[in-house]
Every structure is written in structure tokens, then in C-alpha cells.
Design a protein around this motif. Sequence first.
Motif, PDB file in Angstrom:
ATOM      1  N   PHE A 258       0.836  -1.191   0.000  1.00 17.34           N
ATOM      2  CA  PHE A 258       0.000   0.000   0.000  1.00 17.34           C
ATOM      3  C   PHE A 258       0.878   1.252   0.000  1.00 17.34           C
ATOM      4  CE2 PHE A 258      -2.916  -3.121   1.807  1.00 17.34           C
ATOM      5  CZ  PHE A 258      -4.098  -2.820   1.146  1.00 17.34           C
ATOM      6  N   LEU A 259       0.549   2.187  -0.880  1.00 21.49           N
ATOM      7  CA  LEU A 259       1.232   3.480  -0.910  1.00 21.49           C
ATOM      8  C   LEU A 259       0.196   4.573  -0.687  1.00 21.49           C
ATOM      9  CD1 LEU A 259       3.667   5.313  -1.448  1.00 21.49           C
ATOM     10  CD2 LEU A 259       3.076   5.208  -3.889  1.00 21.49           C
ATOM     11  N   ILE A 260       0.394   5.377   0.344  1.00 19.80           N
ATOM     12  CA  ILE A 260      -0.481   6.516   0.643  1.00 19.80           C
ATOM     13  C   ILE A 260       0.358   7.776   0.465  1.00 19.80           C
ATOM     14  CG2 ILE A 260      -2.056   7.574   2.294  1.00 19.80           C
ATOM     15  CD1 ILE A 260      -2.859   4.748   1.621  1.00 19.80           C
ATOM     16  N   ALA A 261      -0.059   8.668  -0.418  1.00 19.83           N
ATOM     17  CA  ALA A 261       0.694   9.897  -0.684  1.00 19.83           C
ATOM     18  C   ALA A 261      -0.245  11.091  -0.673  1.00 19.83           C
ATOM     19  CB  ALA A 261       1.404   9.800  -2.035  1.00 19.83           C
ATOM     20  N   GLY A 262       0.075  12.104   0.107  1.00 18.84           N
ATOM     21  CA  GLY A 262      -0.775  13.282   0.139  1.00 18.84           C
ATOM     22  C   GLY A 262      -0.534  14.133   1.367  1.00 18.84           C
ATOM     23  N   SER A 263      -1.472  15.005   1.641  1.00 22.12           N
ATOM     24  CA  SER A 263      -1.391  15.877   2.812  1.00 22.12           C
ATOM     25  C   SER A 263      -2.803  16.285   3.202  1.00 22.12           C
ATOM     26  CB  SER A 263      -0.540  17.121   2.498  1.00 22.12           C
ATOM     27  OG  SER A 263      -1.135  17.878   1.457  1.00 22.12           O
ATOM     28  N   GLY A 264      -2.930  16.878   4.365  1.00 24.97           N
ATOM     29  CA  GLY A 264      -4.249  17.288   4.841  1.00 24.97           C
ATOM     30  C   GLY A 264      -4.300  17.297   6.353  1.00 24.97           C
ATOM     31  N   THR A 265      -5.459  17.633   6.883  1.00 27.32           N
ATOM     32  CA  THR A 265      -5.600  17.805   8.328  1.00 27.32           C
ATOM     33  C   THR A 265      -5.412  16.498   9.102  1.00 27.32           C
ATOM     34  OG1 THR A 265      -8.002  17.540   8.107  1.00 27.32           O
ATOM     35  CG2 THR A 265      -7.142  19.775   8.058  1.00 27.32           C
ATOM     36  N   GLU A 266      -5.617  15.337   8.455  1.00 24.82           N
ATOM     37  CA  GLU A 266      -5.491  14.058   9.143  1.00 24.82           C
ATOM     38  C   GLU A 266      -4.192  13.323   8.799  1.00 24.82           C
ATOM     39  OE1 GLU A 266      -7.775  13.049  11.478  1.00 24.82           O
ATOM     40  OE2 GLU A 266      -8.481  15.097  11.113  1.00 24.82           O
ATOM     41  N   TYR A 267      -3.275  14.012   8.146  1.00 25.48           N
ATOM     42  CA  TYR A 267      -1.998  13.385   7.804  1.00 25.48           C
ATOM     43  C   TYR A 267      -1.290  12.911   9.079  1.00 25.48           C
ATOM     44  CZ  TYR A 267       2.811  12.799   6.173  1.00 25.48           C
ATOM     45  OH  TYR A 267       4.063  12.298   5.913  1.00 25.48           O
ATOM     46  N   GLY A 268      -1.353  13.728  10.131  1.00 21.57           N
ATOM     47  CA  GLY A 268      -0.691  13.370  11.387  1.00 21.57           C
ATOM     48  C   GLY A 268      -1.226  12.084  11.989  1.00 21.57           C
ATOM     49  N   THR A 269      -2.523  11.815  11.820  1.00 19.63           N
ATOM     50  CA  THR A 269      -3.117  10.579  12.334  1.00 19.63           C
ATOM     51  C   THR A 269      -2.517   9.366  11.641  1.00 19.63           C
ATOM     52  OG1 THR A 269      -5.204  11.749  12.761  1.00 19.63           O
ATOM     53  CG2 THR A 269      -5.291   9.345  12.701  1.00 19.63           C
ATOM     54  N   LEU A 270      -2.379   9.455  10.324  1.00 14.50           N
ATOM     55  CA  LEU A 270      -1.759   8.364   9.569  1.00 14.50           C
ATOM     56  C   LEU A 270      -0.281   8.218   9.921  1.00 14.50           C
ATOM     57  CD1 LEU A 270      -3.326   8.603   6.001  1.00 14.50           C
ATOM     58  CD2 LEU A 270      -3.268   6.584   7.456  1.00 14.50           C
ATOM     59  N   LYS A 271       0.394   9.339  10.071  1.00 13.73           N
ATOM     60  CA  LYS A 271       1.820   9.305  10.420  1.00 13.73           C
ATOM     61  C   LYS A 271       2.023   8.612  11.759  1.00 13.73           C
ATOM     62  CE  LYS A 271       5.902  12.251  10.991  1.00 13.73           C
ATOM     63  NZ  LYS A 271       6.414  13.647  11.063  1.00 13.73           N
ATOM     64  N   HIS A 272       1.132   8.892  12.714  1.00 17.78           N
ATOM     65  CA  HIS A 272       1.207   8.271  14.035  1.00 17.78           C
ATOM     66  C   HIS A 272       1.042   6.761  13.913  1.00 17.78           C
ATOM     67  CE1 HIS A 272       0.774   7.931  18.384  1.00 17.78           C
ATOM     68  NE2 HIS A 272      -0.322   7.206  18.195  1.00 17.78           N
ATOM     69  N   PHE A 273       0.101   6.307  13.066  1.00 16.86           N
ATOM     70  CA  PHE A 273      -0.103   4.877  12.853  1.00 16.86           C
ATOM     71  C   PHE A 273       1.159   4.234  12.276  1.00 16.86           C
ATOM     72  CE2 PHE A 273      -0.953   1.691   9.542  1.00 16.86           C
ATOM     73  CZ  PHE A 273      -1.446   0.659  10.323  1.00 16.86           C
ATOM     74  N   PHE A 274       1.751   4.853  11.277  1.00 20.36           N
ATOM     75  CA  PHE A 274       2.941   4.283  10.645  1.00 20.36           C
ATOM     76  C   PHE A 274       4.119   4.236  11.619  1.00 20.36           C
ATOM     77  CE2 PHE A 274       0.645   4.672   6.742  1.00 20.36           C
ATOM     78  CZ  PHE A 274       1.264   3.806   5.845  1.00 20.36           C
ATOM     79  N   GLU A 275       4.253   5.250  12.458  1.00 20.18           N
ATOM     80  CA  GLU A 275       5.355   5.274  13.417  1.00 20.18           C
ATOM     81  C   GLU A 275       5.189   4.197  14.482  1.00 20.18           C
ATOM     82  OE1 GLU A 275       6.522  10.037  13.154  1.00 20.18           O
ATOM     83  OE2 GLU A 275       5.238   9.311  14.768  1.00 20.18           O
TER      84      GLU A 275
END
Length: 325
Positions: A258-275
Amino acid sequence: MNILFLTLLDFNSIDEQGIYTDLLREFVKHEHKVYIISPVEKRKDLPTKLINNVNYQILKLKVGNIQKTNFIEKGISTLTLESKFISGIKKYFSDIKFDLVLYSTPPITFQKAIKYVKDRDGAKTYLILKDIFPQNAIDLGILKKHGLKGIIYNYFRKKEKLLYKYSDYIGCLSEANINFIIRNNPEFSQKTIEVCPNSIEPVTINIDEQKKLEIRKKYDIPVDKVTFVYGGNLGRPQGIDFIIECLKSNLGNEEIFFLIAGSGTEYGTLKHFFENEKPKNAKLLFQLPREEYEVLVNSCDVGLVFLDKRFTIPNFHILLLVIEI
């Protein structure tokens, strides 16, 4: 014919690809004069300026931050839009008599600017209806119909109805959108409401296999797995929780990526999941330059679209999937 186009999109030339720039080029090709107000947000720290071209002009109007910011700042900036647009029209286009005003949602707060030009010039007005606000905010739980949030909802609902009132024509993405508008706004049932699909100039993108391999290696994307890609806005309308649920349910799947590419107000939520989860078969990339993004997307196998399941308003998309396994 002199055409005024009001938008929130930030662009400096109609030669750029996009559903609106492609449309505007068609008007220019048929020798119409096009005048555009394309705002530049405060965060870029750039002044208002007028870009002159042979058959079109773009007013880069400085406004507050609207895209990819918090709800409060977005709300305040949105409320000041129409006064800024009217001031821009008076200062830069005072000597132009417009025959047609084109505008799209979001936002719904162009209404006073549209009325100003309609009254001043007797122009026809055409709303290209993409988002149905504030109902979509109700669906997502951002607004409510009662209490303090209900006051905000009622304010924007009034704005929405005024926007429809001052629009001579309303173009919707589908028949379902037309039915939704008429069902919820019966007073406009006799207005000209029609299907106006996304208009693009098709472009053939030829990318050789070597470039596809190179871009995958650059971003450490395996070349021997079926790659699913989502690119674009990462906000509440995309249902980020469901995206995370999809990723979690496939953590052990070694055949896909899976590749997720982009930005937006919920980017941090996804970043937290990946970390936290550190998935081996998924990657999150922040917004990429357009040309590089197109090469990357065309090197993947399956495109994904995500929308929050709570939406009650019709959503219409044309999606072309090319699967090579």
C-alpha cells in the motif's frame, strides 16, 4: 464574451492541468476573454498581484488560510472571502462588463460577490456544484443542527440557499445530486439544474518501464508486489479510520503493498499509525511534486478512492483502474 471565474484553487496559469484550467482553456480557444480570481493563502506570504496574458488575466488575491488548516481558522477565512473578492473585483476589474460568472463549491460564501457582479453587469451566473455544504459537515459530525453548532449550521445553510438563489444555472455531477438538491430545496425545483460532469482534456501519459522501476526504487517500493495507491487529500472526508483499518487487516499480506501519498488535516493521524505499527507492506509519503507524483502513480497497479461511510450526500467519481499483475 467576458467570463469571470471565481475559485479557491491556487494556480498561476491555465496551462496547468486540472478540471477547471482545462475548462477555461476551452473558453480561451473559442476567443472568449477570461478573468480569474485565484487566491493565494496567507501562509505563502505573497502580495496580491494581477497576472496578464493575451486572452486571460489571473488575480492572485491574498486571503486567509483555508485549505489544510484547523476548522476555526478555515471558518474565519471562509467568512471573509466574499468581501475580499468584491474588493478585488472593484479594484482590478472595475472597467470590465462581465457576461458570465462561473464558480464552484467549495466554498458557498461567494454569494455576495456573485450578486454584486450580477447586479452590476446583468451577468448570467453558473454554479458548478461539487460539494454540498453544510450537509457534508453534518454527515461528518463537524456541525450539528442544534445547539451552538446548530447556529453555525443555520448560518451556512442560509448562505447555501442564497447561493442557489443567485445562480441562474446549477450544474451537478450526477442525477443523484440533482435529486438531492431539489428534494432538500424544493423552492428551486423550477430552476435550471442540470448534469455538468467533470470536464478534462485527456492527456496520454507514456512512462517507460525503466522510469517505473527507478521511481519505485527511489521510494523503496517493491517491484514484485501488487501496489495499491491512494493519492490526494488526507482529511476527515476520506475516512482516515477506515484507511487505517484496511492497512491493519493486511499487515501480514506479503503479496501486496500500500502506498499513501498526500497531505491534509489528518496526515498526522496516519503518520502516528505508521510510526507505531511500522507496517512492512505500506508506505506513507507527504505531498510530492506533481510531475514526480504522476510518474509514481503510473508505476503502481491499483488506484484507491476513500470516502467516509457517514456521507448521506451523493458522491460521484470516475475511476480508471489499470491492473497489471
